[in-house]
Design a protein around this motif. Sequence first.
Motif, PDB file in Angstrom:
ATOM      1  N   ASP A 264      54.078  81.762  28.328  1.00 65.78           N
ATOM      2  CA  ASP A 264      53.002  81.633  27.352  1.00 65.78           C
ATOM      3  C   ASP A 264      52.839  80.204  26.813  1.00 65.78           C
ATOM      4  O   ASP A 264      52.187  79.997  25.780  1.00 65.78           O
ATOM      5  CB  ASP A 264      53.196  82.603  26.179  1.00 65.78           C
ATOM      6  N   HIS A 265      53.405  79.247  27.503  1.00 62.69           N
ATOM      7  CA  HIS A 265      53.160  77.830  27.224  1.00 62.69           C
ATOM      8  C   HIS A 265      52.217  77.306  28.316  1.00 62.69           C
ATOM      9  O   HIS A 265      52.483  77.482  29.507  1.00 62.69           O
ATOM     10  CB  HIS A 265      54.463  77.029  27.236  1.00 62.69           C
ATOM     11  N   ILE A 266      51.133  76.654  27.905  1.00 63.75           N
ATOM     12  CA  ILE A 266      50.119  76.216  28.852  1.00 63.75           C
ATOM     13  C   ILE A 266      50.316  74.741  29.159  1.00 63.75           C
ATOM     14  O   ILE A 266      50.244  73.888  28.272  1.00 63.75           O
ATOM     15  CB  ILE A 266      48.698  76.459  28.305  1.00 63.75           C
ATOM     16  N   LEU A 267      50.578  74.443  30.433  1.00 64.00           N
ATOM     17  CA  LEU A 267      50.918  73.092  30.857  1.00 64.00           C
ATOM     18  C   LEU A 267      50.086  72.694  32.068  1.00 64.00           C
ATOM     19  O   LEU A 267      49.653  73.539  32.845  1.00 64.00           O
ATOM     20  CB  LEU A 267      52.413  73.028  31.216  1.00 64.00           C
ATOM     21  N   PRO A 268      49.839  71.390  32.237  1.00 64.01           N
ATOM     22  CA  PRO A 268      49.054  70.955  33.399  1.00 64.01           C
ATOM     23  C   PRO A 268      49.803  71.173  34.707  1.00 64.01           C
ATOM     24  O   PRO A 268      51.014  70.963  34.787  1.00 64.01           O
ATOM     25  CB  PRO A 268      48.823  69.460  33.137  1.00 64.01           C
ATOM     26  N   LYS A 269      49.082  71.613  35.717  1.00 65.52           N
ATOM     27  CA  LYS A 269      49.645  71.807  37.047  1.00 65.52           C
ATOM     28  C   LYS A 269      49.120  70.751  38.014  1.00 65.52           C
ATOM     29  O   LYS A 269      49.855  70.232  38.851  1.00 65.52           O
ATOM     30  CB  LYS A 269      49.299  73.202  37.566  1.00 65.52           C
ATOM     31  N   GLN A 270      47.827  70.425  37.888  1.00 65.65           N
ATOM     32  CA  GLN A 270      47.258  69.391  38.745  1.00 65.65           C
ATOM     33  C   GLN A 270      45.993  68.808  38.113  1.00 65.65           C
ATOM     34  O   GLN A 270      45.192  69.527  37.527  1.00 65.65           O
ATOM     35  CB  GLN A 270      46.925  69.953  40.131  1.00 65.65           C
ATOM     36  N   HIS A 271      45.869  67.487  38.226  1.00 65.89           N
ATOM     37  CA  HIS A 271      44.650  66.777  37.854  1.00 65.89           C
ATOM     38  C   HIS A 271      44.093  66.147  39.124  1.00 65.89           C
ATOM     39  O   HIS A 271      44.826  65.462  39.846  1.00 65.89           O
ATOM     40  CB  HIS A 271      44.940  65.658  36.847  1.00 65.89           C
ATOM     41  N   ASN A 272      42.824  66.336  39.376  1.00 67.27           N
ATOM     42  CA  ASN A 272      42.202  65.720  40.550  1.00 67.27           C
ATOM     43  C   ASN A 272      40.868  65.108  40.144  1.00 67.27           C
ATOM     44  O   ASN A 272      40.061  65.764  39.491  1.00 67.27           O
ATOM     45  CB  ASN A 272      41.989  66.751  41.662  1.00 67.27           C
ATOM     46  N   MET A 273      40.645  63.849  40.518  1.00 71.81           N
ATOM     47  CA  MET A 273      39.382  63.193  40.207  1.00 71.81           C
ATOM     48  C   MET A 273      38.797  62.575  41.465  1.00 71.81           C
ATOM     49  O   MET A 273      39.503  61.924  42.238  1.00 71.81           O
ATOM     50  CB  MET A 273      39.562  62.096  39.154  1.00 71.81           C
ATOM     51  N   GLU A 274      37.496  62.798  41.667  1.00 74.08           N
ATOM     52  CA  GLU A 274      36.762  62.197  42.776  1.00 74.08           C
ATOM     53  C   GLU A 274      35.565  61.466  42.189  1.00 74.08           C
ATOM     54  O   GLU A 274      34.828  62.022  41.377  1.00 74.08           O
ATOM     55  CB  GLU A 274      36.285  63.263  43.761  1.00 74.08           C
ATOM     56  N   MET A 275      35.379  60.203  42.613  1.00 70.60           N
ATOM     57  CA  MET A 275      34.299  59.408  42.035  1.00 70.60           C
ATOM     58  C   MET A 275      33.731  58.456  43.073  1.00 70.60           C
ATOM     59  O   MET A 275      34.466  57.800  43.806  1.00 70.60           O
ATOM     60  CB  MET A 275      34.822  58.620  40.829  1.00 70.60           C
ATOM     61  N   LYS A 276      32.405  58.417  43.139  1.00 69.02           N
ATOM     62  CA  LYS A 276      31.716  57.497  44.042  1.00 69.02           C
ATOM     63  C   LYS A 276      30.583  56.813  43.292  1.00 69.02           C
ATOM     64  O   LYS A 276      29.985  57.387  42.386  1.00 69.02           O
ATOM     65  CB  LYS A 276      31.146  58.245  45.258  1.00 69.02           C
ATOM     66  N   GLY A 277      30.298  55.588  43.703  1.00 62.77           N
ATOM     67  CA  GLY A 277      29.210  54.845  43.067  1.00 62.77           C
ATOM     68  C   GLY A 277      29.259  53.390  43.458  1.00 62.77           C
ATOM     69  O   GLY A 277      29.801  53.026  44.513  1.00 62.77           O
ATOM     70  N   THR A 278      28.694  52.549  42.611  1.00 60.68           N
ATOM     71  CA  THR A 278      28.695  51.106  42.860  1.00 60.68           C
ATOM     72  C   THR A 278      29.043  50.361  41.573  1.00 60.68           C
ATOM     73  O   THR A 278      28.809  50.867  40.465  1.00 60.68           O
ATOM     74  CB  THR A 278      27.328  50.613  43.368  1.00 60.68           C
ATOM     75  N   PHE A 279      29.568  49.165  41.736  1.00 63.15           N
ATOM     76  CA  PHE A 279      29.877  48.286  40.603  1.00 63.15           C
ATOM     77  C   PHE A 279      29.272  46.913  40.881  1.00 63.15           C
ATOM     78  O   PHE A 279      29.442  46.369  41.977  1.00 63.15           O
ATOM     79  CB  PHE A 279      31.394  48.168  40.391  1.00 63.15           C
ATOM     80  N   ALA A 280      28.573  46.389  39.909  1.00 63.41           N
ATOM     81  CA  ALA A 280      27.898  45.093  40.048  1.00 63.41           C
ATOM     82  C   ALA A 280      26.944  45.090  41.244  1.00 63.41           C
ATOM     83  O   ALA A 280      26.739  44.055  41.881  1.00 63.41           O
ATOM     84  CB  ALA A 280      28.915  43.965  40.169  1.00 63.41           C
ATOM     85  N   PHE A 281      26.388  46.261  41.552  1.00 64.39           N
ATOM     86  CA  PHE A 281      25.353  46.455  42.581  1.00 64.39           C
ATOM     87  C   PHE A 281      25.842  46.289  44.015  1.00 64.39           C
ATOM     88  O   PHE A 281      25.194  46.727  44.950  1.00 64.39           O
ATOM     89  CB  PHE A 281      24.161  45.514  42.340  1.00 64.39           C
ATOM     90  N   PHE A 282      26.961  45.635  44.216  1.00 67.43           N
ATOM     91  CA  PHE A 282      27.399  45.332  45.571  1.00 67.43           C
ATOM     92  C   PHE A 282      28.730  45.999  45.938  1.00 67.43           C
ATOM     93  O   PHE A 282      28.957  46.347  47.088  1.00 67.43           O
ATOM     94  CB  PHE A 282      27.533  43.812  45.757  1.00 67.43           C
ATOM     95  N   THR A 283      29.623  46.154  44.975  1.00 67.09           N
ATOM     96  CA  THR A 283      30.953  46.699  45.237  1.00 67.09           C
ATOM     97  C   THR A 283      30.911  48.219  45.233  1.00 67.09           C
ATOM     98  O   THR A 283      30.429  48.842  44.276  1.00 67.09           O
ATOM     99  CB  THR A 283      31.960  46.220  44.175  1.00 67.09           C
ATOM    100  N   GLU A 284      31.421  48.811  46.285  1.00 67.01           N
ATOM    101  CA  GLU A 284      31.422  50.268  46.395  1.00 67.01           C
ATOM    102  C   GLU A 284      32.587  50.873  45.613  1.00 67.01           C
ATOM    103  O   GLU A 284      33.710  50.375  45.655  1.00 67.01           O
ATOM    104  CB  GLU A 284      31.527  50.688  47.866  1.00 67.01           C
ATOM    105  N   ILE A 285      32.293  51.941  44.899  1.00 65.20           N
ATOM    106  CA  ILE A 285      33.326  52.727  44.225  1.00 65.20           C
ATOM    107  C   ILE A 285      33.525  54.011  45.021  1.00 65.20           C
ATOM    108  O   ILE A 285      32.590  54.779  45.209  1.00 65.20           O
ATOM    109  CB  ILE A 285      32.935  53.071  42.777  1.00 65.20           C
ATOM    110  N   ASN A 286      34.721  54.206  45.521  1.00 66.82           N
ATOM    111  CA  ASN A 286      35.042  55.423  46.276  1.00 66.82           C
ATOM    112  C   ASN A 286      36.508  55.741  45.991  1.00 66.82           C
ATOM    113  O   ASN A 286      37.408  55.215  46.638  1.00 66.82           O
ATOM    114  CB  ASN A 286      34.800  55.222  47.766  1.00 66.82           C
ATOM    115  N   GLU A 287      36.730  56.576  45.022  1.00 69.08           N
ATOM    116  CA  GLU A 287      38.095  56.793  44.523  1.00 69.08           C
ATOM    117  C   GLU A 287      38.444  58.272  44.454  1.00 69.08           C
ATOM    118  O   GLU A 287      37.644  59.093  44.019  1.00 69.08           O
ATOM    119  CB  GLU A 287      38.236  56.166  43.129  1.00 69.08           C
TER     120      GLU A 287
END
Length: 226
Positions: free
Chosen positions: A184-207
């Motif tokens: 009855d204690h609630i704890l994290p098991k997994q965190h997952n993040m997916e992110m795509k985009g651009t930075f400064a118009f030229f640099t690709e973000i794919n994480e």
Amino acid sequence: MNLTEGKHNQLKQKISQAITKFEQTQRNMWAFQVERYENEEGEITSSIEQYNPSNELEKRWSLVRINDEQPTSKQIKKFVAKKLEQAENKKQGNNFSIALKELINQESIKFSAESDLDIEVIFDVYLKKLGESSKGKLTGKLLYNKQLAYIEKLIIENTAEFSPVFSANISEFKLTIIFTNIDDHILPKQHNMEMKGTFAFFTEINEVSTDTFSNYKVHEAISSSK
């Protein structure tokens, strides 16, 4: 399927109680291991770390493996310094930690689906830390475990592009948080993040990043002043 007002209020109450149950879990009582994986524009890094709240501050976090190798003394020193900095930022309120009651807009909760085990709920999401442009462009979904009365999984996704900071544009964003119930204690098991985009118009973000938590062992509560 629309619920009657009474059943809808009961559902909101269940979610509210589940959030309270999570927030009442004293995470500073638990030792655990976390395996981290990150793929940033094809550059892959990984680590295995252990946390023990019974140790003094400088020794609570230990680096077991880094990029599938034994860490060097220099890497360990850098790791400890980073953890101490993160602890100080958390103390000062400068980190990006998010409370469930902030993440889940309880007034917007809507019933989505139900199985023998879970209730699926959808809700609106707005996080100031992701910038004003994210308003109305994020949506949330959660699975509520009926038998154990806790939030089993939480998914946050974007429905349109947004800009969290100047010159950054996020086209795809998905955050998945899975929880576990231990006595009855609630704890994290997994965190997952997916992110795509651009930075400064030229640099690709794919994480893609994943943190997987395991080997939970309860310890006596320690003073928060340590």
